[in-house]
Design a protein around this motif. Structure first.
Motif, PDB file in Angstrom:
ATOM      1  N   ILE A 186     -49.991  -1.863  20.154  1.00  0.00           N
ATOM      2  CA  ILE A 186     -51.131  -2.778  20.177  1.00  0.00           C
ATOM      3  C   ILE A 186     -52.058  -2.366  21.308  1.00  0.00           C
ATOM      4  CG2 ILE A 186     -51.846  -5.182  20.470  1.00  0.00           C
ATOM      5  CD1 ILE A 186     -49.132  -5.993  19.280  1.00  0.00           C
ATOM      6  N   HIS A 187     -51.488  -2.130  22.490  1.00  0.00           N
ATOM      7  CA  HIS A 187     -52.212  -1.464  23.568  1.00  0.00           C
ATOM      8  C   HIS A 187     -51.199  -0.760  24.459  1.00  0.00           C
ATOM      9  CE1 HIS A 187     -51.021  -4.323  26.700  1.00  0.00           C
ATOM     10  NE2 HIS A 187     -51.373  -5.308  25.919  1.00  0.00           N
ATOM     11  N   GLY A 188     -51.618   0.334  25.052  1.00  0.00           N
ATOM     12  CA  GLY A 188     -50.743   1.086  25.930  1.00  0.00           C
ATOM     13  C   GLY A 188     -50.252   2.386  25.312  1.00  0.00           C
ATOM     14  N   GLN A 189     -49.744   3.266  26.179  1.00  0.00           N
ATOM     15  CA  GLN A 189     -49.263   4.578  25.768  1.00  0.00           C
ATOM     16  C   GLN A 189     -47.733   4.602  25.755  1.00  0.00           C
ATOM     17  OE1 GLN A 189     -51.095   7.723  28.081  1.00  0.00           O
ATOM     18  NE2 GLN A 189     -53.003   6.591  28.244  1.00  0.00           N
ATOM     19  N   ILE A 190     -47.175   5.327  24.757  1.00  0.00           N
ATOM     20  CA  ILE A 190     -45.740   5.316  24.498  1.00  0.00           C
ATOM     21  C   ILE A 190     -45.193   6.733  24.439  1.00  0.00           C
ATOM     22  CG2 ILE A 190     -43.927   4.620  22.861  1.00  0.00           C
ATOM     23  CD1 ILE A 190     -45.878   2.602  21.681  1.00  0.00           C
ATOM     24  N   ASP A 191     -44.003   6.917  24.971  1.00  0.00           N
ATOM     25  CA  ASP A 191     -43.135   8.033  24.606  1.00  0.00           C
ATOM     26  C   ASP A 191     -42.019   7.457  23.756  1.00  0.00           C
ATOM     27  OD1 ASP A 191     -44.549   9.986  25.898  1.00  0.00           O
ATOM     28  OD2 ASP A 191     -43.198  10.160  27.609  1.00  0.00           O
ATOM     29  N   ALA A 192     -41.891   7.923  22.512  1.00  0.00           N
ATOM     30  CA  ALA A 192     -40.879   7.405  21.593  1.00  0.00           C
ATOM     31  C   ALA A 192     -39.920   8.524  21.209  1.00  0.00           C
ATOM     32  CB  ALA A 192     -41.531   6.828  20.338  1.00  0.00           C
ATOM     33  N   GLN A 193     -38.631   8.195  21.187  1.00  0.00           N
ATOM     34  CA  GLN A 193     -37.623   9.180  20.811  1.00  0.00           C
ATOM     35  C   GLN A 193     -36.522   8.492  20.025  1.00  0.00           C
ATOM     36  OE1 GLN A 193     -35.587  11.214  24.032  1.00  0.00           O
ATOM     37  NE2 GLN A 193     -35.407  13.063  22.802  1.00  0.00           N
ATOM     38  N   GLY A 194     -36.176   9.072  18.876  1.00  0.00           N
ATOM     39  CA  GLY A 194     -35.104   8.543  18.065  1.00  0.00           C
ATOM     40  C   GLY A 194     -33.762   9.146  18.430  1.00  0.00           C
ATOM     41  N   SER A 195     -32.699   8.556  17.903  1.00  0.00           N
ATOM     42  CA  SER A 195     -31.355   9.043  18.195  1.00  0.00           C
ATOM     43  C   SER A 195     -31.114  10.435  17.631  1.00  0.00           C
ATOM     44  CB  SER A 195     -30.319   8.069  17.627  1.00  0.00           C
ATOM     45  OG  SER A 195     -30.533   7.868  16.231  1.00  0.00           O
ATOM     46  N   ALA A 196     -31.844  10.799  16.554  1.00  0.00           N
ATOM     47  CA  ALA A 196     -31.668  12.116  15.945  1.00  0.00           C
ATOM     48  C   ALA A 196     -32.787  13.090  16.313  1.00  0.00           C
ATOM     49  CB  ALA A 196     -31.588  11.976  14.420  1.00  0.00           C
ATOM     50  N   SER A 197     -33.784  12.614  17.066  1.00  0.00           N
ATOM     51  CA  SER A 197     -34.935  13.455  17.388  1.00  0.00           C
ATOM     52  C   SER A 197     -34.727  14.176  18.715  1.00  0.00           C
ATOM     53  CB  SER A 197     -36.210  12.607  17.470  1.00  0.00           C
ATOM     54  OG  SER A 197     -36.427  11.919  16.258  1.00  0.00           O
ATOM     55  N   ARG A 198     -35.187  15.391  18.793  1.00  0.00           N
ATOM     56  CA  ARG A 198     -35.076  16.160  20.035  1.00  0.00           C
ATOM     57  C   ARG A 198     -36.346  16.077  20.865  1.00  0.00           C
ATOM     58  NH1 ARG A 198     -32.014  21.807  18.276  1.00  0.00           N
ATOM     59  NH2 ARG A 198     -30.096  20.849  17.462  1.00  0.00           N
ATOM     60  N   GLU A 199     -37.471  15.853  20.203  1.00  0.00           N
ATOM     61  CA  GLU A 199     -38.749  15.858  20.907  1.00  0.00           C
ATOM     62  C   GLU A 199     -39.289  14.440  21.023  1.00  0.00           C
ATOM     63  OE1 GLU A 199     -41.501  18.487  19.092  1.00  0.00           O
ATOM     64  OE2 GLU A 199     -40.258  20.274  19.342  1.00  0.00           O
ATOM     65  N   LEU A 200     -39.975  14.191  22.153  1.00  0.00           N
ATOM     66  CA  LEU A 200     -40.668  12.932  22.337  1.00  0.00           C
ATOM     67  C   LEU A 200     -41.922  12.899  21.461  1.00  0.00           C
ATOM     68  CD1 LEU A 200     -40.564  12.458  26.220  1.00  0.00           C
ATOM     69  CD2 LEU A 200     -39.306  11.119  24.519  1.00  0.00           C
TER      70      LEU A 200
END
Length: 234
Positions: A186-200
């Protein structure tokens, strides 16, 4: 897999009295590859000018969730029901066939800014026609769920909607119940990472991301963050 959908890629509208950003096909904005995601049909952010309104219209069989970010709104239907919500509140309409719905910015001086989601409703489920809740002032809470658990709004679909409010540098990991989810800043910056993902996956203000085949999602706030995680097992 996490695939971003940036705010710049979304459809837009500017009618003077209404400014809008559409994640999926809506109104004049049409993309056959983006007709929704699982049971999430619509995800819009819209700003209505002071005193502006949507005239009565019908919906498909969906739950219409409005999260008020600024100002105040009134929702009415042709059956005589109405509900008001203001900034810091969310209103849920269980849309019915052959019933029309209108929306009004009740302020003569302040714009109405809100997020609106449409979620397909199971045909065998019926809930209260209108529901409202005050958003909690906490890092994480359950905004909506199939059973209304933890005081959340009750949906007519197996969907869980999480509301996140993180300070810069804060992090949270949430389980994902099924194969698909959608993350929306909605507002703001995110680094998201899943349990199976290697990259942010980096998301800027207003960006979203498709989450596929992840058992959990870690959300890190780069700046003060407000976001939604929409968990859709079916």
């Amino acid at each position: 897999m996490i695939t971003s959908r940036t705010a710049k890629e979304c459809g837009t509208a500017d009618f003077g009295w209404l400014q809008a950003r559409y994640t999926f096909s809506f109104g004049h904005y049409f993309d056959p590859k983006l007709m929704g995601y699982a049971s999430l049909r619509v995800l819009n952010q819209e700003v209505l000018a002071p005193g502006a309104s949507f005239q009565p219209r019908t919906y498909p069989r969906v739950d219409v969730l409005n999260i008020i970010l600024q100002g105040a709104a009134e929702y009415r239907d042709s059956a005589g029901n109405s509900i008001r919500a203001q900034a810091g509140e969310a209103a849920l309409l269980s849309a019915q066939p052959n019933v029309s719905y209108s929306e009004l910015n009740t302020s003569a001086s302040q714009p109405l800014t809100r997020m609106q989601l449409w979620l397909d409703a199971c045909p065998e489920h019926e809930n209260a026609l209108t529901q409202k809740m005050t958003l909690q002032d906490t890092t994480h809470f359950l905004l909506a769920s199939p059973d209304g658990e933890k005081g959340s709004l009750q949906l007519r679909q197996n969907v869980w909607i999480h509301h996140l409010d993180l300070g810069a540098g804060e992090q949270i990991t949430l389980p994902v119940r099924g194969p698909r989810a959608y993350l929306q800043s909605i507002h703001g910056q995110i680094d998201a990472q899943g349990s199976a993902s290697r990259e942010l996956q980096k998301l800027a203000c207003g960006d979203g991301a498709f989450i596929l085949q992840e058992n959990s999602l870690t959300v890190s706030a780069i700046t003060p963050l407000r976001a939604l995680l929409i968990d859709m097992p079916v």
